[in-house]
Structure formats: C-alpha cells, structure tokens
Scaffold this motif. Structure first.
Motif, short mmCIF file in Angstrom:
data_model
loop_
_atom_site.label_atom_id
_atom_site.label_comp_id
_atom_site.label_asym_id
_atom_site.label_seq_id
_atom_site.Cartn_x
_atom_site.Cartn_y
_atom_site.Cartn_z
N THR A 218 0.83 -1.21 0.00
CA THR A 218 0.00 0.00 0.00
C THR A 218 0.86 1.26 0.00
O THR A 218 0.60 2.19 -0.78
N VAL A 219 1.88 1.29 0.83
CA VAL A 219 2.77 2.45 0.87
C VAL A 219 3.50 2.59 -0.46
O VAL A 219 3.63 3.71 -0.98
N TRP A 220 3.94 1.49 -1.04
CA TRP A 220 4.63 1.53 -2.34
C TRP A 220 3.71 2.11 -3.42
O TRP A 220 4.12 2.94 -4.22
N ASP B 87 0.43 7.05 -16.19
CA ASP B 87 0.54 5.99 -17.19
C ASP B 87 0.31 4.66 -16.49
O ASP B 87 1.07 4.26 -15.61
N LEU B 88 -0.76 3.98 -16.88
CA LEU B 88 -1.11 2.73 -16.22
C LEU B 88 -0.08 1.63 -16.47
O LEU B 88 0.12 0.77 -15.61
N GLU B 89 0.57 1.65 -17.62
CA GLU B 89 1.58 0.62 -17.89
C GLU B 89 2.77 0.77 -16.94
O GLU B 89 3.26 -0.21 -16.39
N ILE B 90 3.23 1.99 -16.75
CA ILE B 90 4.34 2.24 -15.83
C ILE B 90 3.91 1.91 -14.40
O ILE B 90 4.67 1.29 -13.65
N PHE B 91 2.70 2.30 -14.04
CA PHE B 91 2.17 2.00 -12.71
C PHE B 91 2.14 0.49 -12.48
O PHE B 91 2.57 0.00 -11.43
N PHE B 92 1.66 -0.26 -13.47
CA PHE B 92 1.57 -1.71 -13.35
C PHE B 92 2.95 -2.34 -13.20
O PHE B 92 3.16 -3.21 -12.35
N VAL B 93 3.91 -1.90 -14.01
CA VAL B 93 5.26 -2.46 -13.94
C VAL B 93 5.90 -2.17 -12.58
O VAL B 93 6.52 -3.05 -11.97
N LEU B 94 5.74 -0.95 -12.09
CA LEU B 94 6.31 -0.61 -10.77
C LEU B 94 5.62 -1.38 -9.66
O LEU B 94 6.26 -1.80 -8.68
N TRP B 95 4.30 -1.58 -9.78
CA TRP B 95 3.57 -2.39 -8.80
C TRP B 95 4.10 -3.82 -8.81
O TRP B 95 4.33 -4.41 -7.75
N LEU B 96 4.32 -4.37 -10.01
CA LEU B 96 4.79 -5.74 -10.12
C LEU B 96 6.19 -5.88 -9.52
O LEU B 96 6.48 -6.86 -8.83
N ILE B 97 7.05 -4.91 -9.76
CA ILE B 97 8.40 -4.96 -9.18
C ILE B 97 8.32 -4.96 -7.66
O ILE B 97 8.98 -5.76 -6.99
N GLY B 98 7.51 -4.08 -7.10
CA GLY B 98 7.35 -4.05 -5.65
C GLY B 98 6.78 -5.35 -5.11
O GLY B 98 7.24 -5.86 -4.08
N LEU B 99 5.80 -5.91 -5.80
CA LEU B 99 5.20 -7.16 -5.36
C LEU B 99 6.20 -8.31 -5.42
O LEU B 99 6.26 -9.14 -4.50
N LEU B 100 7.00 -8.35 -6.47
CA LEU B 100 8.01 -9.41 -6.58
C LEU B 100 9.04 -9.32 -5.46
O LEU B 100 9.44 -10.35 -4.91
N VAL B 101 9.45 -8.12 -5.12
CA VAL B 101 10.41 -7.95 -4.03
C VAL B 101 9.80 -8.41 -2.71
O VAL B 101 10.43 -9.13 -1.93
N ILE B 102 8.57 -8.02 -2.47
CA ILE B 102 7.92 -8.40 -1.21
C ILE B 102 7.70 -9.90 -1.12
O ILE B 102 7.94 -10.52 -0.08
N VAL B 103 7.26 -10.52 -2.21
CA VAL B 103 7.06 -11.98 -2.20
C VAL B 103 8.38 -12.69 -1.96
O VAL B 103 8.44 -13.67 -1.21
#
Length: 86
Positions: free
Chosen positions: A12-14, A29-45
């Motif tokens: 949520t903070v990310w 830009d939703l594509e950039i938002f999605f990619v940055l969300w995915l990077i954060g999620l991968l790090v957390i997982v």
C-alpha cells in the motif's frame, strides 16, 4: 506483526509513493504503474518466502505474481510490435 499484514502495508505504501510521484510529474501511465507495482510485489514476495513451509496465502500470492508476469509479457510484446511497426 505478521508477515502477511506487513506485506499489505508495504504494498500500500509503495503504491501511494508511485501515485504521488506520477501526480507530481503530471504523467499518469497505467503501464508504468503496473510495472512498478509488479516490481514491488516481486520484491515483497521474495522477502516473505519461507524455505520449508508454504502458508496458503503465499500460494495465492504466487498466482497473482504469475498473472502479473504474463501481463508484463503482454505489455512488452505490444511495445515491441509498436516499435517494429514504425
């Protein structure tokens, strides 16, 4: 605090940080938002992953990550096709 709760807070903070920077840059830009969300999620997982046991929520989270990676691959394929069409 459980890892599951901490992961929700960190994601949520990310996402809030990403949104604030996009708003400050005046470029949403939703594509950039999605990619940055995915990077954060991968790090957390990766940081939450346990060696010997797999809690049920981690299995579902890995499904979400797999779907995200497939969507990322689709975005990359579309961008490559746009570049090749020029």
């Amino acid at each position: 605090m459980k890892k599951k709760d901490l992961a929700i807070i960190v994601v949520t903070v990310w996402l809030i940080v990403i949104t604030v920077f996009m708003l400050l840059a005046a470029r949403i830009d939703l594509e950039i938002f999605f990619v940055l969300w995915l990077i954060g999620l991968l790090v957390i997982v990766e940081l939450m992953d346990t060696r010997f046991t797999l809690p049920p929520y981690m299995r579902y989270l890995k499904y979400v990550v797999a779907a995200g990676i497939l969507l990322f691959g689709g975005i990359v394929a579309i961008k490559v096709m746009e570049i090749l069409a020029r």
